[in-house]
Design a protein around this motif. Structure first.
Motif, mmCIF file in Angstrom:
data_model
loop_
_atom_site.group_PDB
_atom_site.id
_atom_site.type_symbol
_atom_site.label_atom_id
_atom_site.label_comp_id
_atom_site.label_asym_id
_atom_site.label_seq_id
_atom_site.Cartn_x
_atom_site.Cartn_y
_atom_site.Cartn_z
ATOM 1 N N GLU A 260 21.736 17.385 88.897
ATOM 2 C CA GLU A 260 22.332 17.088 87.589
ATOM 3 C C GLU A 260 21.818 18.001 86.485
ATOM 4 N N GLU A 261 20.620 18.581 86.715
ATOM 5 C CA GLU A 261 20.039 19.457 85.704
ATOM 6 C C GLU A 261 20.298 20.929 85.999
ATOM 7 N N GLY A 262 21.132 21.194 87.023
ATOM 8 C CA GLY A 262 21.492 22.569 87.342
ATOM 9 C C GLY A 262 20.506 23.300 88.219
ATOM 10 N N ARG A 263 19.506 22.589 88.776
ATOM 11 C CA ARG A 263 18.522 23.217 89.655
ATOM 12 C C ARG A 263 19.027 23.238 91.091
ATOM 13 N N SER A 264 18.663 24.296 91.818
ATOM 14 C CA SER A 264 19.056 24.399 93.228
ATOM 15 C C SER A 264 18.129 23.535 94.071
ATOM 16 N N VAL A 265 18.703 22.616 94.815
ATOM 17 C CA VAL A 265 17.917 21.718 95.674
ATOM 18 C C VAL A 265 18.621 21.585 97.021
ATOM 19 N N ARG A 266 17.865 21.131 98.009
ATOM 20 C CA ARG A 266 18.464 20.846 99.318
ATOM 21 C C ARG A 266 18.855 19.376 99.375
ATOM 22 N N GLY A 267 20.042 19.125 99.885
ATOM 23 C CA GLY A 267 20.475 17.744 99.924
ATOM 24 C C GLY A 267 21.723 17.537 100.746
ATOM 25 N N ARG A 268 22.240 16.317 100.683
ATOM 26 C CA ARG A 268 23.462 15.944 101.397
ATOM 27 C C ARG A 268 24.417 15.249 100.427
ATOM 28 N N GLU A 269 25.680 15.590 100.553
ATOM 29 C CA GLU A 269 26.695 14.951 99.711
ATOM 30 C C GLU A 269 27.465 13.927 100.517
ATOM 31 N N TYR A 270 27.677 12.756 99.913
ATOM 32 C CA TYR A 270 28.440 11.681 100.524
ATOM 33 C C TYR A 270 29.481 11.201 99.513
ATOM 34 N N PRO A 271 30.486 10.474 99.988
ATOM 35 C CA PRO A 271 31.485 9.939 99.049
ATOM 36 C C PRO A 271 30.867 9.053 97.977
ATOM 37 N N TRP A 272 29.760 8.386 98.332
ATOM 38 C CA TRP A 272 29.126 7.460 97.392
ATOM 39 C C TRP A 272 28.039 8.111 96.545
ATOM 40 N N GLY A 273 27.725 9.389 96.805
ATOM 41 C CA GLY A 273 26.697 10.038 96.002
ATOM 42 C C GLY A 273 26.020 11.184 96.724
ATOM 43 N N THR A 274 24.940 11.682 96.154
ATOM 44 C CA THR A 274 24.200 12.824 96.694
ATOM 45 C C THR A 274 22.759 12.431 96.985
ATOM 46 N N VAL A 275 22.250 12.888 98.136
ATOM 47 C CA VAL A 275 20.844 12.684 98.495
ATOM 48 C C VAL A 275 20.107 13.991 98.277
ATOM 49 N N ASN A 276 19.147 13.973 97.393
ATOM 50 C CA ASN A 276 18.286 15.132 97.140
ATOM 51 C C ASN A 276 17.015 14.931 97.945
ATOM 52 N N ILE A 277 16.809 15.722 98.986
ATOM 53 C CA ILE A 277 15.672 15.474 99.875
ATOM 54 C C ILE A 277 14.339 15.782 99.201
ATOM 55 N N GLU A 278 14.373 16.457 98.048
ATOM 56 C CA GLU A 278 13.136 16.767 97.334
ATOM 57 C C GLU A 278 12.847 15.764 96.214
ATOM 58 N N ASP A 279 13.637 14.719 96.163
ATOM 59 C CA ASP A 279 13.425 13.661 95.173
ATOM 60 C C ASP A 279 12.694 12.509 95.862
ATOM 61 N N GLN A 280 11.507 12.174 95.395
ATOM 62 C CA GLN A 280 10.707 11.142 96.057
ATOM 63 C C GLN A 280 11.359 9.768 95.997
ATOM 64 N N ASP A 281 12.318 9.584 95.107
ATOM 65 C CA ASP A 281 13.040 8.314 95.062
ATOM 66 C C ASP A 281 14.104 8.230 96.159
ATOM 67 N N HIS A 282 14.423 9.380 96.770
ATOM 68 C CA HIS A 282 15.448 9.406 97.808
ATOM 69 C C HIS A 282 14.849 9.391 99.216
ATOM 70 N N CYS A 283 13.748 10.116 99.415
ATOM 71 C CA CYS A 283 13.087 10.124 100.728
ATOM 72 C C CYS A 283 11.676 10.674 100.583
ATOM 73 N N ASP A 284 10.935 10.708 101.682
ATOM 74 C CA ASP A 284 9.515 11.087 101.651
ATOM 75 C C ASP A 284 9.264 12.530 102.065
ATOM 76 N N PHE A 285 10.285 13.368 102.013
ATOM 77 C CA PHE A 285 10.130 14.747 102.464
ATOM 78 C C PHE A 285 9.026 15.480 101.700
ATOM 79 N N VAL A 286 9.009 15.350 100.379
ATOM 80 C CA VAL A 286 8.009 16.048 99.562
ATOM 81 C C VAL A 286 6.601 15.581 99.912
ATOM 82 N N ALA A 287 6.428 14.275 100.098
ATOM 83 C CA ALA A 287 5.114 13.740 100.463
ATOM 84 C C ALA A 287 4.661 14.299 101.799
ATOM 85 N N LEU A 288 5.547 14.309 102.785
ATOM 86 C CA LEU A 288 5.213 14.826 104.114
ATOM 87 C C LEU A 288 4.857 16.301 104.038
ATOM 88 N N ARG A 289 5.650 17.079 103.340
ATOM 89 C CA ARG A 289 5.401 18.521 103.217
ATOM 90 C C ARG A 289 4.085 18.802 102.509
#
Length: 207
Positions: free
Chosen positions: A127-156
């Protein structure tokens, strides 16, 4: 095959370590095993339990729930709790990320085990125009680098930034030393058996 491969790396390291003339060689020992769990919502499968019991004394297991975007946030927390309870019940050791390696800002990461992650090679704009890795769905977008969406950043962060050295130390001081002691003990027992057999054969020939 997993156990054989892990032990082969230990064996190679032991051979290099016991040479009279040592040559510096890369450390190929396995310092972390990301064990992916299917997002069934029902807990560990019998195969998971058997497999982890075979390897947990040989390698640092880091449990990871794959395809976490199939869960709601509440379902994710329930599944994590189920997995954690089953690991304790079956006495399966997983890598415990030491708190001393973290600053206060990153302490929340330890509580995320087992990690629930979403994988993606797709680069998109948030939403802020930054390039991120994620998945798009009809109901919304999953940003894998957003800790509210998943634990990828914590694991990395825990694996590649804050705890890499500790993973290596645990491998060397615990898993490798345990393998080394067992291996050398078996070698000594074999030599003693051969020596006793040789003495018995000598007595038989002289008799």
């Amino acid at each position: 095959p997993i156990v054989d491969y892990v032990e082969k790396q230990f064996d190679d390291f032991l051979q290099e370590e016991t040479k009279v003339v040592r040559v510096e060689s890369p450390d190929t020992r396995i310092h972390a095993c990301l064990y992916f769990l299917a997002p069934t919502g029902h807990g560990l499968k019998p195969l998971d339990i058997r497999c982890m019991k075979k390897i947990h004394k040989k390698v640092n297991i880091v449990p990871v729930i794959g395809k976490a975007d199939t869960f709601t946030k509440a379902e994710t927390e329930m599944f994590k709790a189920t997995i954690s309870n089953q690991l304790k019940k079956h006495e399966i050791d997983v890598y415990d990320f030491p708190a001393c390696e973290l600053d206060d800002r990153n302490m929340w990461m330890r509580s995320e085990v087992p990690f629930a992650v979403v994988g993606s090679n797709t680069v998109m704009e948030d939403e802020e125009g930054r390039s991120v890795r994620g998945r798009e769905y009809p109901w919304g977008t999953v940003n894998i680098e957003d800790q509210d969406h998943c634990d990828f950043v914590a694991l990395r962060t825990l694996l590649l930034a804050t705890h890499m050295q500790d993973l290596r130390e645990v491998t060397h001081e615990h898993h490798y030393q345990h393998f080394r002691e067992e291996k050398l003990t078996k070698m000594v027992e074999t030599w003693e058996e051969r020596g006793q057999t040789g003495q018995a054969q000598t007595r038989y020939i002289r008799g």
